[in-house]
Design an enzyme around this catalytic site. Structure first.
Site, PDB file in Angstrom:
ATOM      1  N   GLU A   1      23.787   7.996  20.122  1.00  0.00           N
ATOM      2  CA  GLU A   1      24.478   8.851  21.098  1.00  0.00           C
ATOM      3  C   GLU A   1      25.902   8.305  21.225  1.00  0.00           C
ATOM      4  O   GLU A   1      26.093   7.115  21.478  1.00  0.00           O
ATOM      5  CB  GLU A   1      23.787   8.782  22.464  1.00  0.00           C
ATOM      6  CG  GLU A   1      22.460   9.522  22.524  1.00  0.00           C
ATOM      7  CD  GLU A   1      21.790   9.460  23.900  1.00  0.00           C
ATOM      8  OE1 GLU A   1      21.121  10.430  24.270  1.00  0.00           O
ATOM      9  OE2 GLU A   1      21.917   8.437  24.601  1.00  0.00           O
TER      10      GLU A   1
ATOM     11  N   ASN B   1      17.430   9.297  27.360  1.00  0.00           N
ATOM     12  CA  ASN B   1      16.734   8.634  28.472  1.00  0.00           C
ATOM     13  C   ASN B   1      16.537   9.563  29.665  1.00  0.00           C
ATOM     14  O   ASN B   1      15.554   9.456  30.387  1.00  0.00           O
ATOM     15  CB  ASN B   1      17.479   7.371  28.901  1.00  0.00           C
ATOM     16  CG  ASN B   1      17.231   6.235  27.920  1.00  0.00           C
ATOM     17  OD1 ASN B   1      16.242   6.243  27.191  1.00  0.00           O
ATOM     18  ND2 ASN B   1      18.122   5.268  27.892  1.00  0.00           N
TER      19      ASN B   1
ATOM     20  N   SER C   1      22.551   1.353  28.003  1.00  0.00           N
ATOM     21  CA  SER C   1      21.574   2.444  28.115  1.00  0.00           C
ATOM     22  C   SER C   1      21.856   3.294  29.340  1.00  0.00           C
ATOM     23  O   SER C   1      21.347   4.403  29.443  1.00  0.00           O
ATOM     24  CB  SER C   1      20.162   1.890  28.303  1.00  0.00           C
ATOM     25  OG  SER C   1      19.867   0.927  27.374  1.00  0.00           O
TER      26      SER C   1
ATOM     27  N   HIS D   1      25.386   4.349  21.549  1.00  0.00           N
ATOM     28  CA  HIS D   1      24.039   4.021  22.021  1.00  0.00           C
ATOM     29  C   HIS D   1      23.022   4.154  20.895  1.00  0.00           C
ATOM     30  O   HIS D   1      22.661   5.263  20.499  1.00  0.00           O
ATOM     31  CB  HIS D   1      23.690   4.954  23.200  1.00  0.00           C
ATOM     32  CG  HIS D   1      22.413   4.604  23.886  1.00  0.00           C
ATOM     33  ND1 HIS D   1      21.626   5.521  24.526  1.00  0.00           N
ATOM     34  CD2 HIS D   1      21.771   3.410  24.025  1.00  0.00           C
ATOM     35  CE1 HIS D   1      20.571   4.920  25.031  1.00  0.00           C
ATOM     36  NE2 HIS D   1      20.638   3.644  24.738  1.00  0.00           N
TER      37      HIS D   1
END
Ligand SMILES: NC(=O)c1ccc[n+]([C@@H]2O[C@H](COP(=O)([O-])OP(=O)(O)OC[C@H]3O[C@@H](n4cnc5c(N)ncnc54)[C@H](O)[C@@H]3O)[C@@H](O)[C@H]2O)c1
Length: 281
Positions: free
Chosen positions: A151, A189, A118, A139
Site C-alpha cells: 500500500e 487493515n 500499519s 506498507h
C-alpha cells in the site's frame, strides 16, 4: 536497479523481509537497528530465507551469495546518509518514529523517507520531517518475500515525484503498489481487522465457536484461512491495537474493540506467538 543504496531502519520481522527482497532484487541494502544482536539475527534469518528459495529452485546459489554480499548492517544512523530511499520499519510507537523521521530528514536532504507503519498518520510523520514532501507510506505485508501487496500511502504533503518513485521501487521488487489515502487502517487493515473483531463478537455471544466461524468463512467465503486463525497469526494484541486506532481515528462506535478480544489480550492469549489465542497451538 538503483546505484545508490536503499536504507532499511529496524531489523525485526518486517525489516528483515524488506531487506531480503531488496537484496534479491539487486539493490545494495544498508540495514540499521539500534540493537547489534538483532542485526545478527536478521542476517541469519535472511540467510535462511534465501536458503529456502534456493531449495525451491527459485534462486541460484550464486544469486543467493550475491544478494548476501549486497547486504550491509549497521548500528550507526549516519551510515544511511548516501541512501536514495530509506524504508523505516521500527516499532509502532509514535515517539520512536517521529524521532527517526526528524533525524533522517536532517541526515539526508535528498532521500525519500518511507514508513512501513500499519496505523500511524503519515501526515504527522511528514510534519516532523524537514522534507515533508519526501515522506510517504510504503506498507508491506507479512511475510514480505511472499505477499505481493504494497500500500503506497500519500500524506497531505507528499509530492507526486515521491509517490512515483515508491511505486517504481515496489514494481522493481516484484510487488504491486496500490495507492491509498492517509486514513486510519489504510485499506487492508480497515477491512480485515473489523472482520476479525466481529468474529470475536460471534464467539463472545455464543453464536458460534471459533472453529465454526473459521470453517464457515473458509467454505462460505473462500477465505484461505478463517478470521480467528488469521487473528491468531497476526497477533491478537496487534488486532486490538488496530481496532483502537480505527476507533480513535474515526470516532465511530462501529469500530469498538470486542470485550472478549480485550480480555484475551489481558490474559496473554495473543495467538500463535504465545501458543494460545482463539485456537491452541
Ligand atoms: N509484523 C507485521 O505483521 C507487520 C505488518 C505490516 C507492517 N508492520 C509495521 O512494521 C513496523 C515494524 O514491525 P515489526 O513487526 O517488524 O516489529 P519488530 O518488533 O519485529 O521489529 C522492530 C525492530 O526495530 C528495532 N528498533 C527499536 N527501536 C529502534 C530505533 N529507534 N531505530 C531503529 N530500530 C529500532 C528493534 O530492535 C527491532 O529489531 C511497525 O511499524 C509495524 O506496525 C508490521
Amino acid at each position: 536497479m538503483s546505484e545508490q543504496p536503499i536504507g532499511v531502519v529496524g531489523a525485526g520481522t518486517m525489516g528483515q523481509g524488506i531487506a531480503q527482497v531488496l537484496a534479491t532484487s539487486g539493490f545494495v541494502v544498508k540495514l540499521y537497528d539500534v540493537a547489534n544482536e538483532q542485526l545478527g539475527r536478521a542476517r541469519s534469518a535472511i540467510d535462511k530465507g534465501l536458503g529456502k528459495r534456493v531449495a525451491k529452485e527459485k534462486l541460484s546459489d550464486a544469486d543467493r551469495e550475491a544478494a548476501l554480499a549486497r547486504l550491509d548492517t549497521t548500528t550507526t544512523l549516519d551510515a544511511l546518509q548516501d541512501c536514495e530511499v530509506i524504508i523505516e520499519a521500527a516499532p509502532e510507537q509514535p515517539e520512536i518514529k517521529e524521532k527517526l523521521f526528524r533525524d533522517l530528514s536532517r541526515l539526508s536532504h535528498d532521500a525519500i523517507l518511507a514508513s512501513n507503519t500499519s496505523s500511524l498518520s503519515l501526515t504527522r510523520l511528514a510534519a516532523v520531517s524537514e522534507r515533508p514532501e519526501r515522506v510517504v507510506g510504503m506498507h508491506f505485508f507479512n511475510p514480505v518475500p511472499v505477499l505481493k501487496l504494497v500500500e503506497v500511502i500519500r500524506a497531505e504533503q507528499t509530492s507526486d515525484a515521491t509517490v512515483a518513485r515508491i511505486e517504481s521501487l515496489a514494481k522493481a521488487l516484484g510487488k504491486t503498489a496500490v495507492p491509498v489515502g492517509d486514513s486510519p487502517g489504510f485499506a487492508v487493515n480497515r477491512l480485515l481487522v473489523p472482520m476479525i473483531n466481529e468474529a470475536a463478537f460471534l464467539v463472545q455471544e455464543g453464536a458460534a465457536t471459533a472453529e465454526a466461524v473459521d470453517e464457515a468463512m473458509k467454505l462460505g467465503a473462500a477465505h484461505p484461512m478463517g478470521p480467528l486463525a488469521l487473528g491468531d497469526l497476526i497477533g491478537l494484541d496487534v488486532c486490538l491495537a488496530i481496532m483502537e486506532v480505527l476507533q480513535a481515528g474515526f470516532g465511530d462506535p462501529k469500530y469498538r474493540p470486542c470485550p472478549l478480544l480485550k480480555r484475551m489480550v489481558d490474559a496473554g492469549y495473543l495467538g500463535r506467538k504465545t501458543g494460545r489465542g482463539f485456537h491452541v497451538y
